[in-house]
Design a protein around this motif. Structure first.
Motif, PDB file in Angstrom:
ATOM      1  N   GLU A 235       0.823  -1.206   0.000  1.00  0.00           N
ATOM      2  CA  GLU A 235       0.000   0.000   0.000  1.00  0.00           C
ATOM      3  C   GLU A 235       0.857   1.257   0.000  1.00  0.00           C
ATOM      4  OE1 GLU A 235      -3.795   1.953   2.409  1.00  0.00           O
ATOM      5  OE2 GLU A 235      -2.613   0.365   3.355  1.00  0.00           O
TER       6      GLU A 235
ATOM      7  N   HIS B 231     -11.018   3.873  -7.489  1.00  0.00           N
ATOM      8  CA  HIS B 231     -11.492   4.322  -6.176  1.00  0.00           C
ATOM      9  C   HIS B 231     -12.871   4.947  -6.400  1.00  0.00           C
ATOM     10  CE1 HIS B 231      -7.761   3.504  -4.112  1.00  0.00           C
ATOM     11  NE2 HIS B 231      -7.080   4.212  -4.982  1.00  0.00           N
TER      12      HIS B 231
ATOM     13  N   ASP C  21     -11.923   0.236  -4.453  1.00  0.00           N
ATOM     14  CA  ASP C  21     -12.742   0.277  -3.240  1.00  0.00           C
ATOM     15  C   ASP C  21     -13.971   1.113  -3.561  1.00  0.00           C
ATOM     16  OD1 ASP C  21     -11.624   2.895  -3.117  1.00  0.00           O
ATOM     17  OD2 ASP C  21     -10.164   2.286  -1.601  1.00  0.00           O
TER      18      ASP C  21
ATOM     19  N   ARG D 123     -16.421   3.661  -1.590  1.00  0.00           N
ATOM     20  CA  ARG D 123     -16.716   4.380  -0.350  1.00  0.00           C
ATOM     21  C   ARG D 123     -18.128   4.964  -0.381  1.00  0.00           C
ATOM     22  NH1 ARG D 123     -13.151   7.747  -3.251  1.00  0.00           N
ATOM     23  NH2 ARG D 123     -13.913   9.880  -3.614  1.00  0.00           N
TER      24      ARG D 123
ATOM     25  N   GLY E 103      -7.147  -2.966  -0.165  1.00  0.00           N
ATOM     26  CA  GLY E 103      -7.472  -3.394   1.185  1.00  0.00           C
ATOM     27  C   GLY E 103      -8.721  -4.234   1.178  1.00  0.00           C
TER      28      GLY E 103
ATOM     29  N   ASP F 199     -12.306  -2.972   6.579  1.00  0.00           N
ATOM     30  CA  ASP F 199     -12.463  -1.575   6.983  1.00  0.00           C
ATOM     31  C   ASP F 199     -11.584  -1.223   8.181  1.00  0.00           C
ATOM     32  OD1 ASP F 199     -14.347  -1.193   4.996  1.00  0.00           O
ATOM     33  OD2 ASP F 199     -16.054  -1.570   6.311  1.00  0.00           O
TER      34      ASP F 199
ATOM     35  N   SER G  86      -8.642   0.639   6.504  1.00  0.00           N
ATOM     36  CA  SER G  86      -8.894   1.392   5.278  1.00  0.00           C
ATOM     37  C   SER G  86      -8.311   2.793   5.330  1.00  0.00           C
ATOM     38  CB  SER G  86     -10.401   1.483   5.035  1.00  0.00           C
ATOM     39  OG  SER G  86     -10.688   2.322   3.940  1.00  0.00           O
ATOM     40  N   TRP G  87      -7.815   3.249   4.193  1.00  0.00           N
ATOM     41  CA  TRP G  87      -7.276   4.608   4.057  1.00  0.00           C
ATOM     42  C   TRP G  87      -8.393   5.636   3.924  1.00  0.00           C
ATOM     43  CZ3 TRP G  87      -7.134   7.784  -0.585  1.00  0.00           C
ATOM     44  CH2 TRP G  87      -7.920   7.269  -1.634  1.00  0.00           C
TER      45      TRP G  87
ATOM     46  N   ASN H 196     -14.467  -1.267   2.002  1.00  0.00           N
ATOM     47  CA  ASN H 196     -13.889  -2.565   1.678  1.00  0.00           C
ATOM     48  C   ASN H 196     -14.911  -3.697   1.754  1.00  0.00           C
ATOM     49  OD1 ASN H 196     -11.287  -1.036   3.312  1.00  0.00           O
ATOM     50  ND2 ASN H 196     -11.014  -1.780   1.221  1.00  0.00           N
TER      51      ASN H 196
END
Length: 392
Positions: free
Chosen positions: A106, A276, A307, A309, A349, A352, A355-356, A368
């Protein structure tokens, strides 16, 4: 029919029918693991790991597709209030090894983390990921070599002050690429060579904040690919960016760049979309069509940082949000599966817990496929079922 030609898998074991044997070794031995290991796993850890070992994502994926994840560590994790995830969290590592056939550092190979002082490399975390991958039959994606962000202070301040001139800057980049790629030659399958080089404007341009390009000219992009190829002729070399999932101005800019680099004979092998995704925007419905046009250029394609979000209230994501998230994960995977040379599909990832997203997008999260306690979300099962169906 998906292609059997896969440069990524040709150097790994996953595409050779060895996944069941390799999964038997998916637990990282305590004697080989870096750092303290913490207490023995609880019963629910063993149950979660056992489930993944028997029928995890990597066990149901088609032979010509690696299913990957980011290995959490470095970056914001350094100040997040918990020990480095990959190094210290055995449960996390066990599930990563059982579920995934590919792994991307990462942050551990980004310049500020890998070479914090000029000429002084912090190899330990990156080595640990590569060595763990080798023990568990996983491919490795190297991330990243030429990027405007997460560079060490000695480099950015040296350029800004004029202490590092253009001749020296070029040599610094060449030395770094040759050193890093050369160290892992034959061990890292894919590299994100040029990362996020275009702006998000209506008419994209090369990023003004990318001091490599601004100081050395656009030709440095081709040079970076050439140096990486010379350091490891077997590695597959990618352009990588976000907001290029759909057909539009930014992906058009990459399409034109790819054509130009190929016409020059530059060793460009692939185009990757980070993906993303956010409920703030719509799903990129032209994803498969976009990947296909790069495939038609003779390039491999990849989804590298997926991911999804969402806005998260105090009670956590709703059932409707989880269903929408599952649908988006599934659509992204189906788009990759529908393109012959989309051979690598990576989620950024898987839990969670690490997670970033909440650190960078306030008020959002749950991006995630597993909750913080590793319970699998509908998104996980959407990937699982889609991968299994693709084997038929």
């Amino acid at each position: 029919m998906r292609s059997s030609r896969n440069r990524t898998l040709a150097r790994g074991a996953v595409g050779l029918g060895l996944a069941p044997l390799l999964l038997a070794a998916a637990v990282l031995p305590a004697s080989a693991a870096p750092g303290p290991q913490g207490p023995p796993p609880h019963a629910n850890e063993d149950q979660s790991y056992g489930q993944a070992k028997k029928n995890g994502l990597r066990t149901v994926a088609p032979d010509d597709l690696v299913i990957g994840t980011a290995a959490a560590g470095g970056g914001h994790h350094v100040t997040a209030g918990y020990p480095d995830p990959f190094t210290y969290d055995r449960q996390y590592r066990r599930i990563l090894n059982a579920e995934f056939s590919s792994v991307s550092p990462e942050n551990q190979m980004k310049w500020e983390f890998l070479e914090p002082e000029r000429g002084q490399y912090n190899w330990g975390p990156a080595d640990a990921i590569v060595e763990n991958a080798e023990r568990n039959g996983q491919a490795v994606r190297g991330h990243t070599l030429l990027w405007h962000s997460q560079n060490p202070a000695w480099l950015t301040e040296g350029v800004a002050s004029g202490e590092i001139d253009d001749t020296e800057l070029r040599q610094i980049l060449e030395d770094h690429i040759r050193t890093v790629v050369g160290r892992y030659a034959g061990r890292i399958d894919q590299w994100d060579v040029a990362n996020e080089i275009f702006t998000d404007e209506a008419t994209p341009r090369l990023r003004p904040e990318n001091f490599w390009i601004q100081e050395l000219g656009p030709g440095i992009i081709a040079d970076a690919f050439r140096w990486a190829h010379e350091a490891d002729p077997q590695a597959t070399l990618f352009l990588n960016d976000y907001a290029v999932e759909h057909i539009g101005p930014k992906s058009d800019a990459y399409y034109a760049l790819a054509q130009d680099l190929l016409a020059q004979g530059v060793p460009l092998h692939g185009f990757a979309v980070q993906a993303h995704l956010s409920f703030e925007y719509s799903f990129p419905t032209s994803l498969q069509e976009n990947l296909q046009r790069f495939d038609d250029l003779g390039l491999e394609t990849a989804v590298t940082e997926l991911d999804v979000r969402m806005p998260v209230a105090e009670g956590g994501p709703t059932e409707a949000q989880l269903e929408q998230q599952a649908d988006w994960y599934q659509q992204a995977l189906e788009a990759c599966l529908g393109v012959e040379e989309c051979n690598s599909f990576t989620i950024w990832g898987f839990t969670d817990k690490y997670s970033w997203v909440p650190y960078f997008f306030e008020g959002t999260g749950a991006a995630n496929v597993m909750f913080e306690d590793y319970e699998r979300k509908p998104a996980y099962w959407a990937l699982h079922e889609t991968l299994a169906a693709a084997q038929d």
